[in-house]
Design a protein around this motif. Structure first.
Motif, PDB file in Angstrom:
ATOM      1  N   LEU B 119       0.678  -1.278  -0.321  1.00  0.00           N
ATOM      2  CA  LEU B 119      -0.122   0.060   0.156  1.00  0.00           C
ATOM      3  C   LEU B 119       0.678   1.217   0.184  1.00  0.00           C
ATOM      4  O   LEU B 119       0.444   2.067  -0.385  1.00  0.00           O
ATOM      5  CB  LEU B 119      -1.054  -0.104   1.530  1.00  0.00           C
ATOM      6  CG  LEU B 119      -2.133   0.796   1.076  1.00  0.00           C
ATOM      7  CD1 LEU B 119      -3.473   0.978  -0.141  1.00  0.00           C
ATOM      8  CD2 LEU B 119      -3.201   1.472   2.195  1.00  0.00           C
ATOM      9  N   PRO B 120       1.272   1.455   0.441  1.00  0.00           N
ATOM     10  CA  PRO B 120       2.646   2.890   1.188  1.00  0.00           C
ATOM     11  C   PRO B 120       2.968   3.516  -0.905  1.00  0.00           C
ATOM     12  O   PRO B 120       3.128   4.488  -1.172  1.00  0.00           O
ATOM     13  CB  PRO B 120       4.066   2.675   1.535  1.00  0.00           C
ATOM     14  CG  PRO B 120       3.605   1.282   2.261  1.00  0.00           C
ATOM     15  CD  PRO B 120       2.283   0.781   2.289  1.00  0.00           C
ATOM     16  N   PHE B 121       3.215   1.913  -1.381  1.00  0.00           N
ATOM     17  CA  PHE B 121       3.413   2.643  -2.997  1.00  0.00           C
ATOM     18  C   PHE B 121       2.604   3.749  -3.289  1.00  0.00           C
ATOM     19  O   PHE B 121       3.041   4.221  -4.295  1.00  0.00           O
ATOM     20  CB  PHE B 121       4.200   1.221  -3.402  1.00  0.00           C
ATOM     21  CG  PHE B 121       5.164   0.078  -3.606  1.00  0.00           C
ATOM     22  CD1 PHE B 121       6.637   1.177  -3.144  1.00  0.00           C
ATOM     23  CD2 PHE B 121       5.609  -0.831  -3.970  1.00  0.00           C
ATOM     24  CE1 PHE B 121       7.575   0.991  -2.681  1.00  0.00           C
ATOM     25  CE2 PHE B 121       6.422  -1.202  -4.052  1.00  0.00           C
ATOM     26  CZ  PHE B 121       7.556  -0.944  -3.326  1.00  0.00           C
ATOM     27  N   VAL B 122       1.434   3.537  -2.495  1.00  0.00           N
ATOM     28  CA  VAL B 122       0.223   4.368  -3.587  1.00  0.00           C
ATOM     29  C   VAL B 122       0.728   5.428  -2.953  1.00  0.00           C
ATOM     30  O   VAL B 122       0.074   6.463  -3.753  1.00  0.00           O
ATOM     31  CB  VAL B 122      -1.031   4.013  -3.602  1.00  0.00           C
ATOM     32  CG1 VAL B 122      -2.199   4.933  -3.451  1.00  0.00           C
ATOM     33  CG2 VAL B 122      -1.554   2.489  -3.416  1.00  0.00           C
ATOM     34  N   PHE B 123       0.964   5.414  -1.792  1.00  0.00           N
ATOM     35  CA  PHE B 123       1.536   7.311  -1.141  1.00  0.00           C
ATOM     36  C   PHE B 123       2.695   7.799  -2.098  1.00  0.00           C
ATOM     37  O   PHE B 123       2.636   9.272  -2.683  1.00  0.00           O
ATOM     38  CB  PHE B 123       2.043   7.748   0.123  1.00  0.00           C
ATOM     39  CG  PHE B 123       0.810   7.069   1.229  1.00  0.00           C
ATOM     40  CD1 PHE B 123      -0.537   7.221   1.413  1.00  0.00           C
ATOM     41  CD2 PHE B 123       0.833   5.792   1.827  1.00  0.00           C
ATOM     42  CE1 PHE B 123      -1.412   7.170   1.916  1.00  0.00           C
ATOM     43  CE2 PHE B 123      -0.448   5.284   1.853  1.00  0.00           C
ATOM     44  CZ  PHE B 123      -1.690   5.663   2.195  1.00  0.00           C
ATOM     45  N   LEU B 124       3.635   7.137  -2.353  1.00  0.00           N
ATOM     46  CA  LEU B 124       5.127   7.097  -3.886  1.00  0.00           C
ATOM     47  C   LEU B 124       4.286   8.190  -4.861  1.00  0.00           C
ATOM     48  O   LEU B 124       4.543   9.016  -5.470  1.00  0.00           O
ATOM     49  CB  LEU B 124       5.157   5.801  -3.265  1.00  0.00           C
ATOM     50  CG  LEU B 124       7.267   6.421  -3.402  1.00  0.00           C
ATOM     51  CD1 LEU B 124       7.848   7.214  -2.562  1.00  0.00           C
ATOM     52  CD2 LEU B 124       8.245   5.249  -3.914  1.00  0.00           C
ATOM     53  N   ALA B 125       2.745   6.187  -5.706  1.00  0.00           N
ATOM     54  CA  ALA B 125       2.883   7.641  -6.604  1.00  0.00           C
ATOM     55  C   ALA B 125       1.856   8.965  -6.842  1.00  0.00           C
ATOM     56  O   ALA B 125       2.147   9.498  -7.474  1.00  0.00           O
ATOM     57  CB  ALA B 125       1.500   6.539  -6.925  1.00  0.00           C
ATOM     58  N   VAL B 126       1.094   8.839  -5.593  1.00  0.00           N
ATOM     59  CA  VAL B 126       0.302  10.467  -5.537  1.00  0.00           C
ATOM     60  C   VAL B 126       2.161  11.586  -5.177  1.00  0.00           C
ATOM     61  O   VAL B 126       1.450  12.971  -6.023  1.00  0.00           O
ATOM     62  CB  VAL B 126      -0.420   9.758  -4.053  1.00  0.00           C
ATOM     63  CG1 VAL B 126      -1.026  11.802  -3.730  1.00  0.00           C
ATOM     64  CG2 VAL B 126      -1.843   8.961  -4.080  1.00  0.00           C
ATOM     65  N   ALA B 127       2.860  10.937  -4.614  1.00  0.00           N
ATOM     66  CA  ALA B 127       3.443  12.164  -4.344  1.00  0.00           C
ATOM     67  C   ALA B 127       4.187  12.552  -5.686  1.00  0.00           C
ATOM     68  O   ALA B 127       4.779  13.597  -6.336  1.00  0.00           O
ATOM     69  CB  ALA B 127       4.505  11.342  -3.523  1.00  0.00           C
ATOM     70  N   ALA B 128       4.282  11.380  -6.568  1.00  0.00           N
ATOM     71  CA  ALA B 128       5.378  11.399  -7.683  1.00  0.00           C
ATOM     72  C   ALA B 128       4.278  12.316  -8.827  1.00  0.00           C
ATOM     73  O   ALA B 128       4.494  12.674  -9.672  1.00  0.00           O
ATOM     74  CB  ALA B 128       5.524   9.949  -8.615  1.00  0.00           C
ATOM     75  N   GLY B 129       2.943  11.968  -8.636  1.00  0.00           N
ATOM     76  CA  GLY B 129       1.901  12.812  -9.434  1.00  0.00           C
ATOM     77  C   GLY B 129       1.878  13.968  -9.388  1.00  0.00           C
ATOM     78  O   GLY B 129       1.435  14.467 -10.523  1.00  0.00           O
ATOM     79  N   PHE B 130       1.872  14.441  -8.327  1.00  0.00           N
ATOM     80  CA  PHE B 130       1.738  16.087  -7.408  1.00  0.00           C
ATOM     81  C   PHE B 130       2.972  16.872  -8.357  1.00  0.00           C
ATOM     82  O   PHE B 130       2.679  17.862  -8.909  1.00  0.00           O
ATOM     83  CB  PHE B 130       2.164  15.454  -6.076  1.00  0.00           C
ATOM     84  CG  PHE B 130       1.068  17.000  -4.903  1.00  0.00           C
ATOM     85  CD1 PHE B 130       0.320  17.555  -6.389  1.00  0.00           C
ATOM     86  CD2 PHE B 130       2.121  17.873  -4.884  1.00  0.00           C
ATOM     87  CE1 PHE B 130      -0.358  18.335  -5.683  1.00  0.00           C
ATOM     88  CE2 PHE B 130       1.391  19.274  -4.043  1.00  0.00           C
ATOM     89  CZ  PHE B 130       0.500  19.216  -4.233  1.00  0.00           C
TER      90      PHE B 130
END
Lengths: 70, 156
Positions: B119-130
Motif C-alpha cells: 500500500l505505501p507505494f500508492v502514496f509514492l505514486a500520489v507524490a510522484a503524480g503531484f
C-alpha cells in the motif's frame, strides 16, 4: 510576417551603409541586420523615429503590408 | 543576491552537488536492488508474497531507477545551464518536460504496485503524480518566458 521592412531599399536610395546608419541611430549593426533581414518581431517608435530622421523618410517608406497567401 | 558571503552561484553549485549525490545514492540502490527487495519482503507485510512478487518488485525498482537517472541527469544539465546564465532557453523547457514525464511514469508504475503488493507505494505514486503536475506548471511558465524573451530579443 506580412509586415515587410524595406530598409535596404531606403538605404540604397540614400546611399547609406549599414555601419554608418547603425552608428547614426544608435543601435548595433547586428540589430540593424535583424531589422534589414525582416527577422525583427517589433520595432520601437524611438528606433523608427531615428531611422526616419537619418534616412529623411516617412514610416510608410520603411514599412509595407503584404497580405499572406492562404 | 548576496547574504553574508552566500550568493546565487554558490546556491546553484550546492543544489548541483545534492543532485550529484542523489545520482550516487540511486546508483547504490540500483546495485543493491535484489537485497533491498529481500529486505522489504522480510520486514514488511505485503499483500502477496513469492518469487513472482519478488521479481515484479525488482523490475519495478529497476524501471524506477532508470526514470530516476534520466530525471536527475536532466536536472543536473538544467542546473549547469542555470550556472552559465542560460535560463529562458528552449533546452530548459525540454528538460522540465522530461522531468515531468519521468515523474508521471514513476506514478504510473508505483500505483498498481501499491494497489496489489504494498500500500505505501500508492502514496509514492500520489507524490510522484503531484510532483509531475508541479513541474508541468513550471514548464508551462518557462515556455511562456522563453516566448516573451524571444519577442524582446527581436524588438529593435
Amino acid at each position: 510576417m506580412p509586415i515587410v521592412v524595406n530598409l535596404d531599399v531606403m538605404m540604397a536610395r540614400r546611399h547609406k551603409g549599414a555601419g554608418e546608419l547603425a552608428e547614426e541611430i544608435g543601435i548595433t549593426p547586428a540589430n540593424l541586420s535583424i531589422l534589414k533581414n525582416n527577422k525583427a518581431k517589433a520595432v520601437r517608435f524611438s528606433t523608427l523615429e531615428a531611422l526616419c530622421r537619418a534616412l529623411d523618410c516617412q514610416p510608410a517608406d520603411l514599412l509595407e503590408y503584404i497580405p499572406e497567401e492562404h | 543576491m548576496k547574504q553574508g558571503g552566500w550568493d546565487e552561484h554558490k546556491s546553484i553549485v550546492l543544489t548541483r552537488y545534492v543532485v550529484a549525490l542523489a545520482i550516487v545514492v540511486s546508483a547504490g540502490m540500483t546495485v543493491c536492488g535484489p537485497w533491498l527487495v529481500q529486505w522489504l519482503m522480510a520486514t514488511h507485510t505485503l499483500a502477496h508474497t513469492g518469487p513472482a512478487v519478488e521479481g515484479a518488485l525488482l523490475v519495478l525498482g529497476y524501471l524506477c531507477a532508470a526514470l530516476a537517472f534520466w530525471m536527475l541527469f536532466n536536472l543536473y544539465r538544467f542546473l549547469r545551464r542555470l550556472e552559465q546564465g542560460q535560463v529562458f532557453v528552449p533546452q530548459t523547457v525540454q528538460a522540465l518536460r522530461r522531468i515531468s514525464w519521468c515523474c508521471t511514469w514513476a506514478a504510473v508504475l508505483c500505483l498498481p504496485a501499491g494497489i496489489w503488493i504494498y500500500l505505501p507505494f500508492v502514496f509514492l505514486a500520489v507524490a510522484a503524480g503531484f510532483m509531475a503536475l508541479l513541474v508541468r506548471v513550471l514548464k508551462n511558465a518557462f515556455e511562456q518566458a522563453v516566448r516573451m524573451k524571444d519577442e524582446l530579443d527581436y524588438t529593435i
